[in-house]
Design a protein around this motif. Sequence first.
Motif, PDB file in Angstrom:
ATOM      1  N   ASP A  90      -1.180   1.988   6.849  1.00  0.00           N
ATOM      2  CA  ASP A  90      -2.253   3.206   7.374  1.00  0.00           C
ATOM      3  C   ASP A  90      -1.062   4.901   7.621  1.00  0.00           C
ATOM      4  OD1 ASP A  90      -4.654   4.212   8.144  1.00  0.00           O
ATOM      5  OD2 ASP A  90      -3.422   5.129  10.070  1.00  0.00           O
ATOM      6  N   THR A  91      -1.783   6.069   7.290  1.00  0.00           N
ATOM      7  CA  THR A  91      -0.578   6.898   7.747  1.00  0.00           C
ATOM      8  C   THR A  91      -0.414   7.048   9.035  1.00  0.00           C
ATOM      9  OG1 THR A  91      -3.275   7.660   7.861  1.00  0.00           O
ATOM     10  CG2 THR A  91      -2.138   8.199   6.072  1.00  0.00           C
ATOM     11  N   SER A  92      -1.019   6.429   9.677  1.00  0.00           N
ATOM     12  CA  SER A  92      -0.435   6.647  11.726  1.00  0.00           C
ATOM     13  C   SER A  92       0.678   5.209  11.099  1.00  0.00           C
ATOM     14  CB  SER A  92      -1.369   5.806  12.345  1.00  0.00           C
ATOM     15  OG  SER A  92      -2.361   4.436  11.999  1.00  0.00           O
ATOM     16  N   ASP A  93       0.733   4.507  10.704  1.00  0.00           N
ATOM     17  CA  ASP A  93       1.655   3.660  10.650  1.00  0.00           C
ATOM     18  C   ASP A  93       2.706   4.134   9.883  1.00  0.00           C
ATOM     19  OD1 ASP A  93       1.065   2.038  12.828  1.00  0.00           O
ATOM     20  OD2 ASP A  93      -0.480   1.044  11.012  1.00  0.00           O
ATOM     21  N   GLU A  94       3.323   5.259   9.384  1.00  0.00           N
ATOM     22  CA  GLU A  94       4.209   5.471   7.994  1.00  0.00           C
ATOM     23  C   GLU A  94       5.824   5.855   8.258  1.00  0.00           C
ATOM     24  OE1 GLU A  94       5.103   9.853   5.107  1.00  0.00           O
ATOM     25  OE2 GLU A  94       3.496   9.895   7.203  1.00  0.00           O
ATOM     26  N   ALA A  95       5.783   5.074  10.288  1.00  0.00           N
ATOM     27  CA  ALA A  95       7.539   5.343  10.447  1.00  0.00           C
ATOM     28  C   ALA A  95       7.759   3.519  10.045  1.00  0.00           C
ATOM     29  CB  ALA A  95       7.548   4.959  11.936  1.00  0.00           C
ATOM     30  N   LYS A 132       3.891   2.376   0.805  1.00  0.00           N
ATOM     31  CA  LYS A 132       3.581   3.891   1.476  1.00  0.00           C
ATOM     32  C   LYS A 132       2.472   3.566   2.358  1.00  0.00           C
ATOM     33  CE  LYS A 132       1.238   7.131  -2.193  1.00  0.00           C
ATOM     34  NZ  LYS A 132       0.688   7.171  -3.540  1.00  0.00           N
ATOM     35  N   ALA A 133       2.314   4.659   2.595  1.00  0.00           N
ATOM     36  CA  ALA A 133       1.010   5.192   3.946  1.00  0.00           C
ATOM     37  C   ALA A 133       0.057   6.190   3.223  1.00  0.00           C
ATOM     38  CB  ALA A 133       1.480   5.552   5.095  1.00  0.00           C
ATOM     39  N   ALA A 192      -3.378   3.023  -7.724  1.00  0.00           N
ATOM     40  CA  ALA A 192      -2.712   3.984  -8.207  1.00  0.00           C
ATOM     41  C   ALA A 192      -1.099   3.242  -7.725  1.00  0.00           C
ATOM     42  CB  ALA A 192      -2.949   5.259  -7.702  1.00  0.00           C
ATOM     43  N   PHE A 193      -1.560   3.242  -7.041  1.00  0.00           N
ATOM     44  CA  PHE A 193      -0.106   2.187  -5.862  1.00  0.00           C
ATOM     45  C   PHE A 193       0.905   0.904  -6.772  1.00  0.00           C
ATOM     46  CE2 PHE A 193       2.829   0.349  -2.288  1.00  0.00           C
ATOM     47  CZ  PHE A 193       4.015   1.309  -2.915  1.00  0.00           C
TER      48      PHE A 193
END
Length: 322
Positions: free
Chosen positions: A281-286, A299-300, A320-321
Amino acid sequence: MRTPPMKIVVLSGGVGGARFLSGLLAAKAPDDEITVIGNTADDIWLFGMRVCPDLDTVMYTLGNGIDPERRWGRTDETWNAKEELGAYGEETWFGLGDRDLATHLIRTKLLHEGVGLAEITARLCERWQPGVRLLPMTEQEVETHIGVDGADGIDTIHFQEYWIRLGAKVPVRELEFRGAEAAKAGPGVIDAIHGADLVILPPSNPIVSIGAILSVDEVAEAVRTTKAPVVGVSPIIGTAAVRGMADQLLEGLGIEISAGAVARHLGARSTGGVLDAWLVDTSDEAAVVSIEEAGIRAKAVPLYMNDDATTAQLARDTLAFA
């Protein structure tokens, strides 16, 4: 120039996998073929009937027969048989609805006649027309059993009892896929994985759904050796499961509750695991950097499947990924 049709294989548990599959059907090209390898380690014998919760959840969800609120069982369900069982003093912790009973009765009748589970599932799907080819991971009986604290040590109970009767509210001490060591991949499973252009691990429970499917050695080996890319979608956002009890199981087995830890648990194919890539998730991008350091592309993207639109977008992001 139009791209050739893709053969997509998805290893799926119940609710989360089925939800993702509904988005994948909306996102795929018209000629793409989807084969679903369904988890059967949640299966259980109840009142003489063989119940296959994850296979049925996929079939009902994609066939527009699922209860939209519960996300399991039949729509417009009634519970008269369950009430009558209770009146006879039987335990009724497992929700056997009146309409759902017909599926279990037919499956059990055909099993007693010697028909294999793959053929039975195909016959049931003739009614529901789910838009995918649904294959059981195995035709042998594999059942997930959970070890919990008992009066004199560890008590081992069926996963359904842990999940439904106990509400997944007691610590997990052990996990066993009983029968997996002798199980063979179900008809069509290996050919589907080896013939795939893409293999997806959707946001199903990594322990008792994806892990259960991979507990069948032939299936795990096929995923490790297929020429297709294997892309997974994290069922963990932040420090909690999106749905279900994945966090309780991870904690009980000593695995950190995070998207990165689940990716590392499944492992990179380059080091004997099953993943080429992993969506968080975008919140886990780190977490992307540490996942890629483990040999898994990451990828996030937004992972919450809040409605049909966001579910289809997650499927498009996955394609897509890949």
